[in-house]
Enzyme design. Sequence first.
Site, PDB file in Angstrom:
ATOM      1  N   ASN A   1       8.658  -2.001   3.530  1.00  0.00           N
ATOM      2  CA  ASN A   1       9.438  -0.649   2.142  1.00  0.00           C
ATOM      3  C   ASN A   1       8.244  -0.341   1.406  1.00  0.00           C
ATOM      4  O   ASN A   1       7.641   0.743   1.562  1.00  0.00           O
ATOM      5  CB  ASN A   1      10.153  -1.260   1.368  1.00  0.00           C
ATOM      6  N   ASP A   2       7.274  -1.795   1.032  1.00  0.00           N
ATOM      7  CA  ASP A   2       6.314  -1.202  -0.722  1.00  0.00           C
ATOM      8  C   ASP A   2       5.415  -0.538   0.494  1.00  0.00           C
ATOM      9  O   ASP A   2       4.396   0.352   0.244  1.00  0.00           O
ATOM     10  CB  ASP A   2       5.989  -2.607  -0.621  1.00  0.00           C
ATOM     11  N   VAL A   3       5.012  -1.035   2.016  1.00  0.00           N
ATOM     12  CA  VAL A   3       3.457  -0.835   2.606  1.00  0.00           C
ATOM     13  C   VAL A   3       3.913   0.833   2.855  1.00  0.00           C
ATOM     14  O   VAL A   3       2.671   1.094   3.665  1.00  0.00           O
ATOM     15  CB  VAL A   3       3.436  -2.033   4.009  1.00  0.00           C
TER      16      VAL A   3
ATOM     17  N   ALA B   1       8.034  -5.473  -3.931  1.00  0.00           N
ATOM     18  CA  ALA B   1       7.644  -5.190  -5.784  1.00  0.00           C
ATOM     19  C   ALA B   1       8.789  -4.441  -6.677  1.00  0.00           C
ATOM     20  O   ALA B   1       8.757  -4.298  -7.298  1.00  0.00           O
ATOM     21  CB  ALA B   1       6.818  -3.768  -5.371  1.00  0.00           C
TER      22      ALA B   1
END
Length: 463
Positions: free
Chosen positions: A390-392, A431
């Site tokens: 997700n965050d990456v 995050a």
Amino acid sequence: MIGISLFAYLVAGIFFIMALRGLSSPETARKGNFLGVLGMLIAGVTTLTEPVIKDYSWIIYGIAIGGIIGTVIAKKVKMTSLPQLVAIFNSLVGLAAVFIAFSAFLLPEAYGIGESGNISVGSLVEMSLGMVIGAVTFTGSVVAFAKLQGLLTGNPIIFPLQQLLNLIFAITIILLLVLFAGNQSGLVFAILALVTLIFGILIIIPIGGADMPVVISMLNSYSGFAAVGVGFTLHNSLLIITGALVGASGAILSYIMCKAMNRSFTSVILGGFGAEAKSANDDDGDEKIAKAGSAEDVAFIMKNSSKVIIVPGYGMAVAQAQHAVREMADLLKKEGVEVKYAIHPVAGRMPGHMNVLLAEANVPYDEVFELEDINSEFSSTDVVCVIGANDVVNPKAKTDEGCAIYGMPVLDVDKAKTVVFIKRSLASGYAGIDNPLFYADKTLMLFGGAKKMTEEINRSMEG
């Protein structure tokens, strides 16, 4: 005998250097690991044959207890829990440094550094620095473990005047170090240990979950420098060499990861880069609709593509889906589809997490690419399959200055023609930031566990 020991330590040190060299690449990692074990075996045997050792009873007990515990942990720990395991190991190294420093202070005669109340200033500095770094490593690693394990929130823990308090603690530690070197007071040494233990907690709690891989790497570096201080206290050249290697390599890795995440290396060392984290709750209140698909839909789209890039994430690790993912790639290649893997430096919970998983599934090394090597290819890719990440891949890191991951380089999956997310839900990443790519017209969401859904895709392609 001393000359033979020094030569054996030198050989062990060379093996450790070769081990680090081997661990720099997945292709040579097994060999590097073997060389490291061999070096440690030489070091252990050499230490046990030192003439200063008169009684082996407690040593045998320690090796037996530690060996049993280590074996049980190694067999039971899951791949997804390795970051927590590394954090705990770092904490134990730091705690050992603290205990050795206190032992040297209480019984300096046993370490050949003088007598009680008459220890050389150089030895006082060495033991106190080793103790300070070890104490910070211990409590900092415990906090990192608690965040990774979910015992503490993964969000930054921030309170008013936090940076000022950290500065006061840092100055206090320096003053106590000077005072201790001047008067050799046991009370000052104990206060120094207590203040440093608290300081280790304070510099880690403001760091958010998305930055934990950097924290683990940096704490590993701290544990190496703590070992250096202990090595000087014990007059052990190998411990100094080994600690320096661990400390330097950990610092270099942290620097590389900071560049990959667009973080300040200085701020990481000081533990303050999480203190300015922005709010992760950025829901604008608008109604958002994600387009859900089926395994059959995804199988059809990918089979009829010319190029597919697979982006593995922590969700793949949790589901242990790496073998199913490799099988999916093999099926696509049989259909004439070009398949590559894109790895973000901080995907997962520790450096190299995804590389280890893919290597375990025997994914060819030449199909695995780092962010800077593959980002330019997404615009010419038919399908990107994001598995549990997700965050990456969150484009907000490039556009939203108000989010906690702003400025962190991400994989440009949003430039591909079609993006497939295999994910249990629309929940935000570690995050805590919503990903707008979930709701894009080009995105297809496949809700479910990574292993189960990948296996369904494979069955559809085979059928």
